[in-house]
Design an enzyme around this catalytic site. Sequence first.
Site, PDB file in Angstrom:
ATOM      1  N   CYS A  55       0.823  -1.211   0.000  1.00 30.82           N
ATOM      2  CA  CYS A  55       0.000   0.000   0.000  1.00 30.82           C
ATOM      3  C   CYS A  55       0.857   1.260   0.000  1.00 30.82           C
ATOM      4  O   CYS A  55       1.694   1.441   0.892  1.00 30.82           O
ATOM      5  CB  CYS A  55      -0.898  -0.013   1.234  1.00 30.82           C
ATOM      6  SG  CYS A  55      -1.803   1.524   1.501  1.00 30.82           S
ATOM      7  N   TRP A  88      -7.437  -7.047   5.793  1.00 33.16           N
ATOM      8  CA  TRP A  88      -6.015  -7.246   6.068  1.00 33.16           C
ATOM      9  C   TRP A  88      -5.829  -8.292   7.162  1.00 33.16           C
ATOM     10  O   TRP A  88      -6.460  -8.231   8.212  1.00 33.16           O
ATOM     11  CB  TRP A  88      -5.365  -5.932   6.495  1.00 33.16           C
ATOM     12  CG  TRP A  88      -5.409  -4.874   5.441  1.00 33.16           C
ATOM     13  CD1 TRP A  88      -6.183  -3.755   5.430  1.00 33.16           C
ATOM     14  CD2 TRP A  88      -4.641  -4.837   4.231  1.00 33.16           C
ATOM     15  NE1 TRP A  88      -5.952  -3.019   4.295  1.00 33.16           N
ATOM     16  CE2 TRP A  88      -5.012  -3.655   3.532  1.00 33.16           C
ATOM     17  CE3 TRP A  88      -3.673  -5.669   3.660  1.00 33.16           C
ATOM     18  CZ2 TRP A  88      -4.441  -3.302   2.309  1.00 33.16           C
ATOM     19  CZ3 TRP A  88      -3.118  -5.320   2.442  1.00 33.16           C
ATOM     20  CH2 TRP A  88      -3.500  -4.157   1.777  1.00 33.16           C
ATOM     21  N   VAL A 121     -11.656  -1.295   6.266  1.00 32.65           N
ATOM     22  CA  VAL A 121     -10.503  -1.428   7.156  1.00 32.65           C
ATOM     23  C   VAL A 121      -9.266  -1.103   6.350  1.00 32.65           C
ATOM     24  O   VAL A 121      -8.929  -1.809   5.397  1.00 32.65           O
ATOM     25  CB  VAL A 121     -10.425  -2.843   7.752  1.00 32.65           C
ATOM     26  CG1 VAL A 121      -9.153  -3.020   8.566  1.00 32.65           C
ATOM     27  CG2 VAL A 121     -11.653  -3.116   8.608  1.00 32.65           C
ATOM     28  N   VAL A 123      -5.086   0.523   5.922  1.00 33.00           N
ATOM     29  CA  VAL A 123      -3.750   0.743   6.458  1.00 33.00           C
ATOM     30  C   VAL A 123      -3.202   2.000   5.797  1.00 33.00           C
ATOM     31  O   VAL A 123      -3.606   2.342   4.689  1.00 33.00           O
ATOM     32  CB  VAL A 123      -2.827  -0.466   6.177  1.00 33.00           C
ATOM     33  CG1 VAL A 123      -3.236  -1.661   6.998  1.00 33.00           C
ATOM     34  CG2 VAL A 123      -2.809  -0.825   4.684  1.00 33.00           C
ATOM     35  N   TYR A 186      -5.280   6.321  -9.148  1.00 34.96           N
ATOM     36  CA  TYR A 186      -6.462   5.532  -8.792  1.00 34.96           C
ATOM     37  C   TYR A 186      -7.693   6.027  -9.550  1.00 34.96           C
ATOM     38  O   TYR A 186      -8.521   5.223  -9.992  1.00 34.96           O
ATOM     39  CB  TYR A 186      -6.711   5.612  -7.281  1.00 34.96           C
ATOM     40  CG  TYR A 186      -5.759   4.757  -6.478  1.00 34.96           C
ATOM     41  CD1 TYR A 186      -6.108   3.464  -6.094  1.00 34.96           C
ATOM     42  CD2 TYR A 186      -4.517   5.240  -6.103  1.00 34.96           C
ATOM     43  CE1 TYR A 186      -5.240   2.673  -5.357  1.00 34.96           C
ATOM     44  CE2 TYR A 186      -3.634   4.468  -5.363  1.00 34.96           C
ATOM     45  CZ  TYR A 186      -4.001   3.184  -4.997  1.00 34.96           C
ATOM     46  OH  TYR A 186      -3.131   2.409  -4.274  1.00 34.96           O
TER      47      TYR A 186
END
Length: 349
Positions: A55, A88, A121, A123, A186
């Site tokens: 990421c 994750w 969720v 990170v 993106y």
Amino acid sequence: MPQSDRPRNADAYAQLGRKPFKRSKSHFADRITADGRDGWPVEPGRYRLVASRACPWASRALISRRLLGLEEALSLAVADPIQDDAGWRFTLDPGGRDPVLGIRHLREAYDAREKDYPGGVSVPAIVDVPSGRLVTNDYQRITLDLATEWTALHRPGAPDLYPEPLRAEIDEVMAGVYRDVNNGVYRAGFATGQAEYDEACRDVFRRLDLLSDRLAGRRYLVGDTLTEADIRLFTTLVRFDAVYHSHFKCNRFKLAEDPVLWSYAKDLYQTPGFGDTVDFHHIKQHYYRMHTGINPTKIVPLGPDLAGWLTPHHREELGGRPYGDGTPPGPVPEGEEVPASGRPESPPV
């Protein structure tokens, strides 16, 4: 929301490219500060950074942590680049549990903070070890606070990544980089129509052209040392040819075809604290295997050849002091090394 009613991770990835892309704001935006004003004071060993080497948003925190020497103060959990329906997971660890938090999925820390949390969720995330509760997933703020609020725990010789006299210029540069490059790839990759894609892709390369011009006569984006701005640009550039050029259709040119940006990216990659956090295997596995909405076959390409990352860049001829008046970070802590499968091999002599 009951567990069975939560959004399934696989379903969410399958929808990419089928509905307009909009990046969600961080839901948990508490800050860990020197004075503990949000209830979370800076304390050595109290918090655990959960990251994925795949990421780009999490990679910012990995680089900042290394450069500032916070490895002992802020422990690290690395998630599997391949998620399951719960998101994750810690299948890289023995028994499939994080050895410090004792959980199988990062979602458990989110639920400990907000029962039956229904959202995504993400990170990077920082978790309070004693309570097991999520503190923050504010990827825009985490690294700034590491640089400015955790100073008492910085290593001797740590660089100033967000120097106060340059903050206005750093913020301005980062805003353009975020809008058109970090998030722009993106917007292009997950576009649902030609016009939407065209606009996003043009924004990406317009900004890259401007950055190339800016970096032609200077080693770093702002001032003569590394700053937060360089970290944020690097995490997109290092993924560009491996995933964004083909997977996200950002293919007006490859990074390696722009002499300035390619040399700049290689310079950073070869600077301790940057390349030693990058795992190209994790990057490719996550993007090509998880984004089933735009790559339903899950085929992972063999290329590109990574050896170029270790070739001379000659950027030192522009001057600059990578760490300012400081020093490079020490060796990568034992157990945090990037496996050989994720590193480029040295090019033939």
